[in-house]
Write an enzyme that holds these catalytic residues in place. Structure first.
Site, short mmCIF file in Angstrom:
data_model
loop_
_atom_site.label_atom_id
_atom_site.label_comp_id
_atom_site.label_asym_id
_atom_site.label_seq_id
_atom_site.Cartn_x
_atom_site.Cartn_y
_atom_site.Cartn_z
N ASP A 115 7.77 2.23 8.58
CA ASP A 115 6.91 2.13 7.40
C ASP A 115 5.45 2.09 7.85
OD1 ASP A 115 7.07 1.41 4.29
OD2 ASP A 115 5.65 0.00 5.18
N ARG A 116 4.65 1.10 7.41
CA ARG A 116 3.25 1.04 7.81
C ARG A 116 3.11 0.96 9.33
NH1 ARG A 116 1.38 3.05 3.58
NH2 ARG A 116 -0.74 2.40 4.14
N ARG A 146 2.88 4.29 10.79
CA ARG A 146 1.57 4.92 10.64
C ARG A 146 0.60 4.38 11.70
NH1 ARG A 146 2.82 7.78 6.45
NH2 ARG A 146 4.33 6.88 4.98
N HIS A 205 3.62 2.35 -5.83
CA HIS A 205 2.83 1.29 -5.19
C HIS A 205 1.68 1.87 -4.36
CE1 HIS A 205 5.58 2.49 -2.03
NE2 HIS A 205 4.90 1.79 -1.14
N TRP A 206 1.85 3.10 -3.85
CA TRP A 206 0.75 3.71 -3.11
C TRP A 206 -0.50 3.81 -3.96
CZ3 TRP A 206 1.31 8.19 0.83
CH2 TRP A 206 2.17 7.82 1.87
N TYR A 264 -3.39 -0.35 2.26
CA TYR A 264 -3.15 0.86 1.48
C TYR A 264 -4.45 1.53 1.07
CZ TYR A 264 1.88 0.21 1.29
OH TYR A 264 3.21 0.11 1.63
N HIS A 290 15.39 2.86 2.71
CA HIS A 290 14.14 2.78 3.46
C HIS A 290 14.20 1.77 4.60
CE1 HIS A 290 9.87 2.73 4.30
NE2 HIS A 290 9.78 1.45 3.97
#
Length: 314
Positions: free
Chosen positions: A112-113, A116, A157-158, A227, A289
């Site tokens: 997930d994050r 990134r 949510h993004w 975000y 996810h």
């Protein structure tokens, strides 16, 4: 958190250039290092079952990302471009952590994050990363570029979290625990698809850690800032890297959930190969996810097989 839960691991507080990071370290001290990065809305606790399986094979480093868990952001409120929560800043935190631990090159995996952050770290610090794994993400720039109604509905949510402060923070803070549980049970998780007991894929100790940390006002704000950075300065950094031809230099493993959003809307192998100068491999796993918690054994085995010991020195 119950200290017996991570038996054999030790907690560290490490000052980085922009944060006061909590890091849990364990596994084999003489083995190659593997850094595991968590995602939203979680902490390093998400890796517990995976870490238990990998501890005989790696020296494991599990940080709480900047502004998540018990890692504080050690600076005043940042500029309007949210650079203090950019993936570049978070990646530098990770490099500072491994430097403080005396680690040179390391294996790297992010969900997930955290994926990134791992992507940006591999681009900005290519000499440090031996092999990379990203879990249930496609490149941020590509995900935003294909946005349509279907994607916005699946990942609303993004677009909620990037709204100016303090509106998202106030909305989430009105019932942060309910918001947290909704997110943890979504995106194709077993709770969402099988009508099972609430959050069956999450260990009670991990859930307690998420509740303790995420529901704090400052952590909610940091998550929103994460975000906001992804929708702004992170995209600038990604565009600049692509314009300069900077790509991931190491072999990369991509894992994604067969029931998740990435599977539905993207071709993750093709998108990651376009951003990698080495070899990309991977597969969809029968999960949503939250793959490391839904399928910890399969996740650990995939990482162990891919990030096997090689001719490099730890």
């Amino acid at each position: 958190m119950d200290t017996d839960w991570f038996a054999g691991f030790t907690l560290h507080r490490i000052k980085t250039q922009g944060a006061d990071s909590q890091v849990r370290v364990g596994g084999r001290a003489d083995a190659p290092a593997l850094v595991l990065l968590h995602g939203f809305p979680q902490t390093h606790a998400m890796w517990h079952r995976v870490a238990r399986a990998l501890a005989p094979h790696f020296r494991l480093v599990l940080p709480d990302l900047r502004g998540y868990g018990d890692s504080d952001v050690s600076h005043p409120p940042g500029p309007p471009d949210h650079r203090h929560h950019s993936k570049r800043a978070m990646a530098q935190d990770v490099v500072d952590v491994v430097d403080a631990l005396g680690i040179g090159r390391f294996y790297l995996c992010g969900h997930d994050r955290g994926g990134r952050v791992a992507h940006r770290l591999a681009v900005d610090h290519p000499a440090r990363v031996r092999r990379l794994c990203v879990i249930d993400i496609a490149p941020t720039l590509d995900m935003y570029a294909r946005t349509d109604m279907a994607f916005a509905r699946a990942y609303y949510h993004w677009f909620h979290l990037i709204q100016p402060a303090p509106l998202p923070e106030l909305m989430i803070g009105g019932n942060a625990k309910a918001y947290l549980h909704t997110k943890l049970g979504g995106w194709g998780s077993s709770a969402a698809t099988e009508g099972a007991a609430p959050l069956p894929h999450i260990e009670p100790q991990a859930l307690a850690d998420y509740e303790r940390c995420f529901c704090r006002t400052e952590n909610i704000h940091s998550a929103c800032e994460d975000y906001r950075a992804s929708a702004g300065i992170d995209l600038e950094h990604d565009r600049e890297s692509r314009a300069r031809g900077e790509r991931i230099a190491c072999d990369t493993l991509v894992l994604w959930g067969a029931r998740g959003v990435v599977q539905k809307f993207f071709d993750p192998l093709a998108l990651w190969q376009a951003q990698c100068a080495a070899h990309v491999s991977g597969q969809a796993l029968p999960a949503g996810h939250f793959i490391p918690e839904e399928l910890p054994g399969e996740t650990a085995e995939a990482l162990r097989a891919f990030m096997r010991d090689d001719t490099d020195t730890p």
